[in-house]
Design an enzyme around this catalytic site. Structure first.
Site, PDB file in Angstrom:
ATOM      1  N   CYS A  60      29.685 -30.742 -12.844  1.00  0.00           N
ATOM      2  CA  CYS A  60      28.894 -31.938 -12.604  1.00  0.00           C
ATOM      3  C   CYS A  60      29.208 -32.447 -11.193  1.00  0.00           C
ATOM      4  O   CYS A  60      30.354 -32.426 -10.751  1.00  0.00           O
ATOM      5  CB  CYS A  60      29.145 -33.087 -13.570  1.00  0.00           C
ATOM      6  SG  CYS A  60      28.750 -32.707 -15.265  1.00  0.00           S
ATOM      7  N   LYS A 109      30.120 -23.755  -9.889  1.00  0.00           N
ATOM      8  CA  LYS A 109      31.106 -23.265  -8.917  1.00  0.00           C
ATOM      9  C   LYS A 109      32.468 -23.948  -9.022  1.00  0.00           C
ATOM     10  O   LYS A 109      33.489 -23.326  -8.812  1.00  0.00           O
ATOM     11  CB  LYS A 109      30.555 -23.423  -7.502  1.00  0.00           C
ATOM     12  CG  LYS A 109      31.371 -22.628  -6.505  1.00  0.00           C
ATOM     13  CD  LYS A 109      30.588 -22.306  -5.280  1.00  0.00           C
ATOM     14  CE  LYS A 109      31.364 -21.395  -4.361  1.00  0.00           C
ATOM     15  NZ  LYS A 109      31.473 -20.018  -4.869  1.00  0.00           N
ATOM     16  N   GLU A 117      37.180  -7.200 -10.236  1.00  0.00           N
ATOM     17  CA  GLU A 117      36.315  -8.106  -9.481  1.00  0.00           C
ATOM     18  C   GLU A 117      34.917  -7.500  -9.318  1.00  0.00           C
ATOM     19  O   GLU A 117      33.907  -8.207  -9.405  1.00  0.00           O
ATOM     20  CB  GLU A 117      36.955  -8.437  -8.125  1.00  0.00           C
ATOM     21  CG  GLU A 117      36.086  -9.225  -7.156  1.00  0.00           C
ATOM     22  CD  GLU A 117      35.558 -10.557  -7.689  1.00  0.00           C
ATOM     23  OE1 GLU A 117      35.993 -11.020  -8.753  1.00  0.00           O
ATOM     24  OE2 GLU A 117      34.672 -11.143  -7.035  1.00  0.00           O
ATOM     25  N   GLU A 151      28.435 -11.748 -13.806  1.00  0.00           N
ATOM     26  CA  GLU A 151      27.959 -13.118 -13.564  1.00  0.00           C
ATOM     27  C   GLU A 151      26.631 -13.175 -12.813  1.00  0.00           C
ATOM     28  O   GLU A 151      25.841 -14.093 -13.034  1.00  0.00           O
ATOM     29  CB  GLU A 151      29.019 -13.981 -12.889  1.00  0.00           C
ATOM     30  CG  GLU A 151      29.445 -13.528 -11.537  1.00  0.00           C
ATOM     31  CD  GLU A 151      30.543 -14.389 -10.943  1.00  0.00           C
ATOM     32  OE1 GLU A 151      30.790 -15.494 -11.405  1.00  0.00           O
ATOM     33  OE2 GLU A 151      31.164 -13.926  -9.957  1.00  0.00           O
ATOM     34  N   TRP A 170      26.426 -30.268 -15.571  1.00  0.00           N
ATOM     35  CA  TRP A 170      26.779 -29.033 -16.262  1.00  0.00           C
ATOM     36  C   TRP A 170      27.171 -29.491 -17.657  1.00  0.00           C
ATOM     37  O   TRP A 170      28.184 -30.166 -17.846  1.00  0.00           O
ATOM     38  CB  TRP A 170      27.960 -28.350 -15.564  1.00  0.00           C
ATOM     39  CG  TRP A 170      28.284 -27.010 -16.128  1.00  0.00           C
ATOM     40  CD1 TRP A 170      27.678 -25.822 -15.825  1.00  0.00           C
ATOM     41  CD2 TRP A 170      29.296 -26.704 -17.090  1.00  0.00           C
ATOM     42  NE1 TRP A 170      28.242 -24.810 -16.549  1.00  0.00           N
ATOM     43  CE2 TRP A 170      29.236 -25.315 -17.333  1.00  0.00           C
ATOM     44  CE3 TRP A 170      30.240 -27.463 -17.788  1.00  0.00           C
ATOM     45  CZ2 TRP A 170      30.079 -24.667 -18.232  1.00  0.00           C
ATOM     46  CZ3 TRP A 170      31.076 -26.820 -18.675  1.00  0.00           C
ATOM     47  CH2 TRP A 170      31.001 -25.435 -18.888  1.00  0.00           C
ATOM     48  N   ARG A 173      27.707 -27.427  -8.497  1.00  0.00           N
ATOM     49  CA  ARG A 173      28.678 -27.883  -9.495  1.00  0.00           C
ATOM     50  C   ARG A 173      28.092 -27.914 -10.902  1.00  0.00           C
ATOM     51  O   ARG A 173      28.803 -28.139 -11.879  1.00  0.00           O
ATOM     52  CB  ARG A 173      29.183 -29.284  -9.126  1.00  0.00           C
ATOM     53  CG  ARG A 173      29.846 -29.352  -7.777  1.00  0.00           C
ATOM     54  CD  ARG A 173      30.317 -30.743  -7.495  1.00  0.00           C
ATOM     55  NE  ARG A 173      31.434 -31.096  -8.338  1.00  0.00           N
ATOM     56  CZ  ARG A 173      32.704 -30.947  -8.003  1.00  0.00           C
ATOM     57  NH1 ARG A 173      33.014 -30.465  -6.825  1.00  0.00           N
ATOM     58  NH2 ARG A 173      33.666 -31.268  -8.828  1.00  0.00           N
ATOM     59  N   HIS A 185      43.684   6.055 -23.974  1.00  0.00           N
ATOM     60  CA  HIS A 185      44.266   5.344 -25.113  1.00  0.00           C
ATOM     61  C   HIS A 185      43.201   4.617 -25.932  1.00  0.00           C
ATOM     62  O   HIS A 185      43.518   3.781 -26.765  1.00  0.00           O
ATOM     63  CB  HIS A 185      45.353   4.382 -24.635  1.00  0.00           C
ATOM     64  CG  HIS A 185      46.476   5.073 -23.941  1.00  0.00           C
ATOM     65  ND1 HIS A 185      47.361   5.912 -24.593  1.00  0.00           N
ATOM     66  CD2 HIS A 185      46.837   5.125 -22.633  1.00  0.00           C
ATOM     67  CE1 HIS A 185      48.228   6.414 -23.726  1.00  0.00           C
ATOM     68  NE2 HIS A 185      47.921   5.949 -22.520  1.00  0.00           N
ATOM     69  N   ASN A 236      31.681 -37.437 -14.278  1.00  0.00           N
ATOM     70  CA  ASN A 236      32.117 -36.044 -14.290  1.00  0.00           C
ATOM     71  C   ASN A 236      33.442 -36.018 -15.016  1.00  0.00           C
ATOM     72  O   ASN A 236      34.372 -36.734 -14.636  1.00  0.00           O
ATOM     73  CB  ASN A 236      32.269 -35.520 -12.858  1.00  0.00           C
ATOM     74  CG  ASN A 236      32.879 -34.122 -12.817  1.00  0.00           C
ATOM     75  OD1 ASN A 236      32.785 -33.372 -13.795  1.00  0.00           O
ATOM     76  ND2 ASN A 236      33.483 -33.768 -11.702  1.00  0.00           N
ATOM     77  N   GLY A 237      33.542 -35.185 -16.060  1.00  0.00           N
ATOM     78  CA  GLY A 237      34.774 -35.108 -16.847  1.00  0.00           C
ATOM     79  C   GLY A 237      34.432 -35.120 -18.321  1.00  0.00           C
ATOM     80  O   GLY A 237      33.271 -34.921 -18.704  1.00  0.00           O
ATOM     81  N   LYS A 269      31.501  -9.452 -10.760  1.00  0.00           N
ATOM     82  CA  LYS A 269      30.264  -9.763 -10.006  1.00  0.00           C
ATOM     83  C   LYS A 269      29.059  -9.270 -10.786  1.00  0.00           C
ATOM     84  O   LYS A 269      28.045  -9.962 -10.881  1.00  0.00           O
ATOM     85  CB  LYS A 269      30.272  -9.101  -8.617  1.00  0.00           C
ATOM     86  CG  LYS A 269      31.211  -9.712  -7.616  1.00  0.00           C
ATOM     87  CD  LYS A 269      30.766 -11.029  -7.032  1.00  0.00           C
ATOM     88  CE  LYS A 269      31.362 -12.255  -7.586  1.00  0.00           C
ATOM     89  NZ  LYS A 269      32.688 -12.599  -7.684  1.00  0.00           N
TER      90      LYS A 269
HETATM   91  C1  F6R Z   1      33.446 -15.895  -9.562  1.00  0.00           C
HETATM   92  C2  F6R Z   1      33.707 -17.278  -9.570  1.00  0.00           C
HETATM   93  C3  F6R Z   1      34.651 -17.827 -10.585  1.00  0.00           C
HETATM   94  C4  F6R Z   1      35.773 -18.550  -9.863  1.00  0.00           C
HETATM   95  C5  F6R Z   1      36.705 -19.281 -10.837  1.00  0.00           C
HETATM   96  C6  F6R Z   1      37.850 -19.944 -10.108  1.00  0.00           C
HETATM   97  O1  F6R Z   1      32.520 -15.493  -8.638  1.00  0.00           O
HETATM   98  O2  F6R Z   1      33.189 -17.962  -8.742  1.00  0.00           O
HETATM   99  O3  F6R Z   1      35.160 -16.838 -11.428  1.00  0.00           O
HETATM  100  O4  F6R Z   1      36.481 -17.592  -9.137  1.00  0.00           O
HETATM  101  O5  F6R Z   1      35.980 -20.237 -11.540  1.00  0.00           O
HETATM  102  O6  F6R Z   1      37.398 -20.872  -9.180  1.00  0.00           O
HETATM  103  P1  F6R Z   1      38.301 -21.382  -7.986  1.00  0.00           P
HETATM  104  O7  F6R Z   1      38.566 -20.223  -7.115  1.00  0.00           O
HETATM  105  O8  F6R Z   1      37.492 -22.445  -7.328  1.00  0.00           O
HETATM  106  O9  F6R Z   1      39.564 -21.913  -8.598  1.00  0.00           O
END
Ligand code: F6R
Length: 576
Positions: A2, A571, A459, A466, A71, A29, A482, A97-98, A463
């Site tokens: 949010c 994000k 990683e 997501e 969110w 956000r 295994h 927010n929270g 990608k």
């Molecule tokens: C992946 C992504 C999330 C963040 C995770 C941690 O592309 O954006 O998996 O990596 O939410 O976020 P930060 O790095 O802001 O603590």
């Protein structure tokens, strides 16, 4: 998650051009719904993207207003559940927010007193609570709220006919930007970084009263607090997509420049901080990393580099840190976080601090909560990353960790790195684009890694999940036999990330090939489908992930997905 914005201005400002334009900067956000309210009592809300909302609503002007991009946590994605929420009479509006953990209790109590609730959210209780206590004045009402509320909150409240913004904060981030004739509140500095580089950051258990002329901060009991004004620098040109159709591809292409900027900064501007952190690492019995998502995979690479250089290091996903990690005063905990706000990481740091551990961090957003909790904090200098998926910030996190490891003897060629990133993109992007057409309907893709290429495989898969919504798994190549080998059938796409000379990786790759997998090699060996221009293993870890970033992007494009704002994600993850 949010995003909240509040503006108190000495002159009238346009709702669309100013308030909602600022909200747009926080849209990463959360983007389930949006809304705003003004001190004239106007309140508009809607479900879905902000651009559509802007097209739909009538423009207007205000001198004091608040806005919210959501969110969803409590209550579905509906117009009623969108913020702002108001009291019974429509005289007071709040954005939040929270999570208010005891909202059900509060709601029951307020309903008994005659308040009428209209939404399923936890946040609505804040508006009615303040209304109930308003008889004693807004300040007392806020103090009582902060005493009674359990959970986390950054709240902005306004009242009809009153040109003040009332703000309260516990755990969720909140900053006040000091602009000319204007006070701008935001969940982070992006809300106002185009207008001012001066900000005040709220600490936990503080409230403030803000109008166009100034501000006053108080602790939760009403005692005045003197706040420090912090200055920050930010590259504003990064807010635009330029010639690219999406932020994600723009940010992938920015990686050579971003890496170069970080390397220069670590060598010069941040050299003292690097030295301090290296000393803290030497003094500690153990170095523990804590991180989530992409940042966790970066930290896993950090552990690899440091262990190989002879330093005891471990990492754990932030949300499980308390359950599986031991920390005491001989421990150094280093948080790795792009946003510097991830609640799971903040909670883990509080836990570790409580056990006496020392705290440090690697963050991208200056003055973020995690940076402020740290004894020393390195900035990864990636610039603003707008796409929800991390790309350039992952690369820079790994570069920073590699740089730290180099101080303990792990070898990496930093000078050549920006060019190698550029070459990796230039020589592989076209091929990835073609492959994406072939893979666009595949539901399962596996990525194999071993040792240092294992975090990269994770990683790479992250990608694909997501952004392209593909079920992808980054697997330990040695572990296949295994159990997971049973998943491989004729034509299963398997990417194999083979660092230079890794014979075990090469033979694990043969094992899946023998079972009919369609193997795609990512390595420095001639003849690989995706050739990585390095024999240095640390650098390979970075460059091989770029193939995954590009693949996720181009599959998502083939599938017509909302690349920069993938479904259900945000994000900055500021809930547990
Ligand atoms: C992946 C992504 C999330 C963040 C995770 C941690 O592309 O954006 O998996 O990596 O939410 O976020 P930060 O790095 O802001 O603590």
């Amino acid at each position: 998650m949010c995003g909240i914005v509040g503006i108190a201005s000495s002159k009238e400002f346009p709702i669309k051009g100013e308030l909602l334009a600022r909200l747009k900067k926080l849209e990463y956000r959360g983007y389930d719904s949006v809304g705003y309210a003004t001190s004239d009592g106007i309140c508009e809300k809607g479900v879905g993207e902000l651009v559509k909302f802007i097209e739909r609503v009538k423009d207007g002007k205000a001198r004091t207003a608040i806005a919210h991009t959501r969110w969803a946590t409590h209550g579905g994605v509906t117009e009623a559940n969108a913020h702002p929420h108001s009291d019974c009479k429509g005289n007071l509006f709040i954005v939040h927010n929270g999570i208010i953990e005891n909202y059900e209790e509060m709601k029951k109590d307020l309903e008994r007193k005659g308040h009428k609730f209209r939404t399923q959210t936890d946040s609505e209780a804040i508006a009615h609570f303040l209304e109930e206590k308003m008889g004693k004045g807004m300040e007392k009402a806020m103090q009582e709220f902060m005493k009674d509320a359990k959970g986390t909150f950054a709240v902005l409240a306004i009242r009809k006919g009153d040109e003040k913004i009332y703000a309260m904060k516990r755990d969720s981030p909140l900053a006040l930007g000091l602009a000319n004739g204007e006070m701008i509140l935001g969940s982070d500095i992006y809300a106002f970084s185009d207008k001012t580089n001066k900000a005040i950051f709220f600490d936990d258990e503080e409230y403030a009263i803000i109008d166009a002329k100034g501000y006053e901060f108080f602790d939760s009991k009403g005692k005045k607090v003197k706040k420090e004004i912090k200055e920050f620098t930010w590259a504003r040109q990064e807010e635009s997509k330029h010639e690219h159709p999406h932020y994600m591809i723009k940010e992938i292409h920015e990686q050579p420049v971003a890496a170069e900027r970080l390397i220069r900064s670590l060598e010069a501007d941040q050299a003292q901080k690097v030295e301090k952190l290296v000393n803290m690492m030497k003094e500690a019995d153990r170095v523990l990393f804590v991180a989530a998502g992409t940042s966790y995979f970066a930290s896993l690479l950090g552990v690899y580099f440091l262990n190989k250089a002879g330093l005891k290091a471990q990492t754990l996903i932030a949300s499980e840190f308390e359950n599986f990690m031991y920390a005491d005063k001989t421990t150094l905990v280093i948080a790795v976080s792009q946003s510097g706000e991830t609640m799971d990481a903040v909670t883990a740091l509080k836990f570790a601090k409580g056990k006496g551990a020392r705290i440090a961090s690697l963050v991208n957003v200056p003055h973020s909560t995690i940076q402020r909790m740290s004894e020393v904090s390195l900035e990864i200098c990636a610039g603003q990353e707008v796409c929800v998926a991390a790309t350039k910030t992952f690369t820079n996190q790994v570069v920073a960790l590699l740089f730290l490891a180099s101080k303990f003897g792990f070898h990496a060629d930093f000078e050549g790195l920006p060019l190698q990133i550029e070459k990796t993109i230039a020589s592989n992007e076209g091929k990835v684009k073609e492959l994406a057409k072939k893979l666009k309907d595949r539901n399962d893709i596996y990525i194999l890694g071993r040792g240092l290429s294992y975090p990269s495989a994770r990683e790479f898969a992250h990608k694909l999940k997501e952004i392209a919504y593909v079920h992808a798994e980054g697997m330990m190549a040695g572990e296949l036999k295994h159990g997971t080998l049973a998943l491989i059938e004729d034509g299963t796409p398997v990417f194999s990330l083979i660092p230079n000379g890794d014979a075990d990786m090469a033979s694990n790759t043969k094992e899946v090939e023998a079972r009919g997998a369609d193997v795609i090699l990512v390595s420095s060996m001639p003849g690989s489908q995706f050739q990585i221009p390095t024999t240095n293993r640390g650098i390979f870890a970075i460059l091989s992930v770029i193939i995954g970033q590009l693949l996720a992007y181009y599959i998502a494009r083939e599938r017509g997905l909302p690349i920069d704002k993938p479904r259900n994600l945000a994000k900055s993850v500021t809930v547990k």
